[in-house]
Write a protein that holds these residues in place. Structure first.
Motif, PDB file in Angstrom:
ATOM      1  N   ARG A 242       0.963  -1.134   0.044  1.00 28.40           N
ATOM      2  CA  ARG A 242      -0.037   0.030  -0.064  1.00 28.40           C
ATOM      3  C   ARG A 242       0.974   1.246   0.021  1.00 28.40           C
ATOM      4  N   GLU A 243       1.909   0.994  -0.315  1.00 25.77           N
ATOM      5  CA  GLU A 243       3.138   2.135   0.120  1.00 25.77           C
ATOM      6  C   GLU A 243       2.997   3.099  -1.577  1.00 25.77           C
ATOM      7  N   LEU A 244       2.810   4.203  -1.367  1.00 19.48           N
ATOM      8  CA  LEU A 244       2.764   5.102  -2.433  1.00 19.48           C
ATOM      9  C   LEU A 244       4.038   6.227  -2.602  1.00 19.48           C
ATOM     10  N   LYS A 252       0.119  11.498  -1.959  1.00 16.83           N
ATOM     11  CA  LYS A 252       0.177  12.117  -0.592  1.00 16.83           C
ATOM     12  C   LYS A 252      -1.314  12.067  -0.097  1.00 16.83           C
ATOM     13  N   ARG A 253      -2.215  12.762  -0.911  1.00 17.77           N
ATOM     14  CA  ARG A 253      -3.613  13.005  -0.670  1.00 17.77           C
ATOM     15  C   ARG A 253      -4.312  11.553  -0.356  1.00 17.77           C
ATOM     16  N   ALA A 254      -4.071  10.683  -1.408  1.00 19.35           N
ATOM     17  CA  ALA A 254      -4.688   9.364  -1.108  1.00 19.35           C
ATOM     18  C   ALA A 254      -4.379   8.825   0.006  1.00 19.35           C
ATOM     19  N   MET A 255      -3.093   8.823   0.557  1.00 17.38           N
ATOM     20  CA  MET A 255      -2.607   8.110   1.727  1.00 17.38           C
ATOM     21  C   MET A 255      -3.440   8.764   3.100  1.00 17.38           C
ATOM     22  N   GLU A 256      -3.511  10.134   2.882  1.00 14.50           N
ATOM     23  CA  GLU A 256      -4.200  10.915   4.132  1.00 14.50           C
ATOM     24  C   GLU A 256      -5.559  10.349   4.056  1.00 14.50           C
ATOM     25  N   LEU A 257      -6.297  10.150   2.937  1.00 14.13           N
ATOM     26  CA  LEU A 257      -7.824   9.937   2.888  1.00 14.13           C
ATOM     27  C   LEU A 257      -7.884   8.384   3.421  1.00 14.13           C
ATOM     28  N   THR A 274      -9.755  -5.134  -8.040  1.00 15.68           N
ATOM     29  CA  THR A 274     -10.983  -4.886  -8.714  1.00 15.68           C
ATOM     30  C   THR A 274     -10.286  -4.051  -9.805  1.00 15.68           C
ATOM     31  N   GLY A 275      -9.254  -3.286  -9.513  1.00 13.10           N
ATOM     32  CA  GLY A 275      -8.649  -2.329 -10.399  1.00 13.10           C
ATOM     33  C   GLY A 275      -9.586  -1.242 -10.935  1.00 13.10           C
ATOM     34  N   VAL A 276      -9.276  -0.653 -11.818  1.00 16.61           N
ATOM     35  CA  VAL A 276     -10.220   0.651 -12.342  1.00 16.61           C
ATOM     36  C   VAL A 276     -11.227   0.001 -12.919  1.00 16.61           C
ATOM     37  N   SER A 277     -11.356  -1.050 -13.547  1.00 21.36           N
ATOM     38  CA  SER A 277     -12.407  -1.436 -14.392  1.00 21.36           C
ATOM     39  C   SER A 277     -13.523  -2.370 -13.714  1.00 21.36           C
ATOM     40  N   ASP A 278     -13.155  -2.849 -12.457  1.00 21.99           N
ATOM     41  CA  ASP A 278     -14.053  -3.722 -11.825  1.00 21.99           C
ATOM     42  C   ASP A 278     -13.829  -5.219 -12.262  1.00 21.99           C
ATOM     43  N   VAL A 279     -13.141  -5.651 -13.175  1.00 22.30           N
ATOM     44  CA  VAL A 279     -13.097  -6.849 -13.756  1.00 22.30           C
ATOM     45  C   VAL A 279     -12.206  -7.919 -12.816  1.00 22.30           C
ATOM     46  N   GLY A 280     -11.281  -7.367 -12.305  1.00 22.62           N
ATOM     47  CA  GLY A 280     -10.253  -7.753 -11.248  1.00 22.62           C
ATOM     48  C   GLY A 280      -9.206  -8.845 -11.792  1.00 22.62           C
ATOM     49  N   LYS A 281      -8.195  -8.478 -11.323  1.00 20.59           N
ATOM     50  CA  LYS A 281      -7.104  -9.306 -12.043  1.00 20.59           C
ATOM     51  C   LYS A 281      -6.321 -10.352 -10.907  1.00 20.59           C
ATOM     52  N   ALA A 303     -13.971   1.288   0.154  1.00 19.50           N
ATOM     53  CA  ALA A 303     -12.841   2.103  -0.219  1.00 19.50           C
ATOM     54  C   ALA A 303     -12.699   3.274  -1.340  1.00 19.50           C
ATOM     55  N   LYS A 304     -13.496   2.829  -2.306  1.00 21.53           N
ATOM     56  CA  LYS A 304     -13.837   3.874  -3.266  1.00 21.53           C
ATOM     57  C   LYS A 304     -14.626   4.903  -2.843  1.00 21.53           C
ATOM     58  N   ALA A 305     -15.572   4.862  -1.971  1.00 23.40           N
ATOM     59  CA  ALA A 305     -16.205   5.909  -1.485  1.00 23.40           C
ATOM     60  C   ALA A 305     -15.543   6.908  -0.399  1.00 23.40           C
ATOM     61  N   ALA A 306     -14.542   6.368   0.106  1.00 19.16           N
ATOM     62  CA  ALA A 306     -13.679   7.036   1.075  1.00 19.16           C
ATOM     63  C   ALA A 306     -12.612   7.865   0.334  1.00 19.16           C
ATOM     64  N   LEU A 307     -12.274   7.291  -0.955  1.00 25.08           N
ATOM     65  CA  LEU A 307     -11.234   7.959  -1.642  1.00 25.08           C
ATOM     66  C   LEU A 307     -11.292   8.546  -2.847  1.00 25.08           C
ATOM     67  N   GLY A 308     -12.737   8.550  -3.223  1.00 16.46           N
ATOM     68  CA  GLY A 308     -13.101   9.086  -4.570  1.00 16.46           C
ATOM     69  C   GLY A 308     -12.151   8.600  -5.523  1.00 16.46           C
ATOM     70  N   GLY A 309     -11.826   9.936  -6.262  1.00 14.68           N
ATOM     71  CA  GLY A 309     -10.827   9.516  -7.449  1.00 14.68           C
ATOM     72  C   GLY A 309      -9.304   9.236  -7.080  1.00 14.68           C
ATOM     73  N   TYR A 310      -9.077   9.206  -5.962  1.00 15.36           N
ATOM     74  CA  TYR A 310      -7.801   8.852  -5.481  1.00 15.36           C
ATOM     75  C   TYR A 310      -7.510   7.305  -5.254  1.00 15.36           C
ATOM     76  N   PHE A 311      -8.522   6.623  -5.458  1.00 20.06           N
ATOM     77  CA  PHE A 311      -8.592   5.131  -5.266  1.00 20.06           C
ATOM     78  C   PHE A 311      -7.445   4.729  -6.409  1.00 20.06           C
ATOM     79  N   ARG A 312      -7.517   5.294  -7.584  1.00 22.38           N
ATOM     80  CA  ARG A 312      -6.504   4.869  -8.517  1.00 22.38           C
ATOM     81  C   ARG A 312      -5.161   4.611  -8.121  1.00 22.38           C
ATOM     82  N   GLU A 313      -4.686   5.724  -7.178  1.00 21.27           N
ATOM     83  CA  GLU A 313      -3.362   5.477  -6.672  1.00 21.27           C
ATOM     84  C   GLU A 313      -2.938   4.212  -6.370  1.00 21.27           C
ATOM     85  N   PHE A 314      -3.811   3.712  -5.657  1.00 20.61           N
ATOM     86  CA  PHE A 314      -3.411   2.492  -4.866  1.00 20.61           C
ATOM     87  C   PHE A 314      -3.262   1.216  -6.001  1.00 20.61           C
TER      88      PHE A 314
END
Ligand code: SAM
Length: 380
Positions: A242-244, A252-257, A274-281, A303-314
């Motif tokens: 989970r290290e960014l 940085k913002r993603a980690m704060e959230l 799930t990744g960005v597409s929800d298909v999952g790898k 997690a997506k609800a908490a992070l919004g668009g920042y979920f991508r970072e992870f």
């Protein structure tokens, strides 16, 4: 360089029926093996005498067409036409296909030649014919260097690059991009241009390539350890953390959230599964149907609800090596590198330094022990 007889591997009784071992197990095995060896064979690159399926990687630099005359009746490089030269090299590839394990590949350093004032396009001819014979050309790496031999021509640019063609037998060849990217710096794919300057006495008459070129090829293409029972290389197993990168403001913002919402490691892994597409790898977090299980989808949604668009970072967090694959057949052997145009033995020396066994073939003795012809400098 220490030239030792053929590798004899110590075989301590360490049966392991795991599909993966930790990094320390790999190191333990490394300790238990006999020191890496280098073996020299006097012979022809087209008929090495090596057993079938016995080599993991070939790193080599044949004589270029019409450059140096090694004054041996079986030499490659002095053929009268580029086509005849390519034909000789295809005979080499046929032999190398036989000695390589199915997961093996070749890093072939070649240059082009001017003839009647034109480049002959030899690397392209080699690639074309190799593909006709079933080889996969995975990369044409440009090896570029500062400076080089002075050239007499006044109406063209001096040549400052050569090629390293990476050929594989099958799509599932051994390749450690992760380890290589770590070595090169920031973990991203470092690209197909290698800037490597000459390292030692490469000026007047020797024709060695730099150790760094061999080091990179081995890092990418030669497994440290191979199972001699099933002929399979051990491959690196890695996992996203989970290290960014705290230097990127979005990260940085993603980690704060994530901290504020107290997201657990399972939340982060669910995002990555799930990744960005929800298909999952990520197989670990799936339910075996290729889709993410309901629980993973629930965690990812939280997690997506908490992070919004920042979920991508992870989804592109740092990866770490967690171990190496293990087929369960006990102590493996070292990976083996072959250089069928051994010359001064650069490949053998580098392979040994990297803990791989090495075999060198050449029509002539090690170059250190013989006069080496000067290259032709008539190219206009
Ligand atoms: C360009 S040099 C290799 C230099 C080597 N990469 C190094 O770092 O020293 C090419 C070598 O191929 C050898 N050679 C030429 N024809 C050969 C053949 N048919 N089989 C094996 N070796 C051959 C030459 O004797 C020479 O040592």
């Amino acid at each position: 360089m220490t030239l030792a007889p053929e590798a004899r591997h110590a075989k301590p009784d360490t049966p392991r029926n795991l599909s993966m071992v930790g990094i320390s197990a790999l190191e333990d095995w490394e300790q238990s093996l006999s020191p890496a060896t280098a073996r020299v064979i006097t012979g022809d690159a087209r008929d090495t005498g090596l057993p079938d399926d016995s080599v993991d990687l070939i790193v080599t630099s044949p004589p270029y067409w019409q450059k140096r005359d090694y004054e041996h009746q079986d030499q490659i490089g002095q053929e009268s036409t580029p086509q005849a030269y390519v034909e000789s090299m295809m005979e080499c590839l046929d032999e190398w296909k036989r000695v390589l394990r199915p997961t093996g590949s070749i890093f072939l350093n070649v240059g082009d030649t001017y003839y009647n004032r034109s480049l002959m396009g030899i690397p392209g001819l080699l690639e074309f014919d190799a593909v006709q014979r079933g080889w996969l050309i995975r990369n044409r790496i440009i090896w570029t260097k500062d400076g080089g031999m002075p050239e007499p021509a006044k109406n063209r640019l001096a040549n400052r690059h050569e090629y390293i063609i990476h050929l594989a037998l099958k799509p599932n060849y051994y390749y450690d991009l992760f380890g290589y990217a770590e070595y090169m710096g920031n973990g991203a794919n470092p690209g197909d241009v290698w800037k490597i300057n000459p390292e030692r006495n490469m000026g007047s008459h020797l024709a060695p390539y730099p150790q760094e070129l061999v080091r990179r090829s081995i890092m990418l293409g030669c497994p440290p350890q191979v199972c001699l029972t099933c002929n399979k290389p051990r491959t690196r197993v890695f996992e996203r953390t989970r290290e960014l990168d705290p230097n990127r403001p979005q990260a940085k913002r993603a980690m704060e959230l994530a901290d504020a919402a107290r997201l657990t490691d399972d939340h982060i892994r669910a995002i990555q599964a799930t990744g960005v597409s929800d298909v999952g790898k990520a197989t670990k977090f799936q339910n075996g149907t290729g889709r993410n299980s309901k629980e993973v989808q629930r965690l990812a949604a939280e997690a997506k609800a908490a992070l919004g668009g920042y979920f991508r970072e992870f989804t592109f967090a740092k990866k770490v090596t967690t171990g190496w694959t293990d087929c369960g057949h006990g102590t493996p052997a070292r990976g083996i590198v072959l250089d069928p145009f051994m010359g001064t033995g650069t490949t053998l020396k580098t392979a040994q330094e990297m803990g791989r066994d090495a075999v060198g073939v050449d029509l002539l003795p090690l170059m250190e022990e013989r006069e080496v012809p000067a290259p032709r400098t008539s190219a206009k």
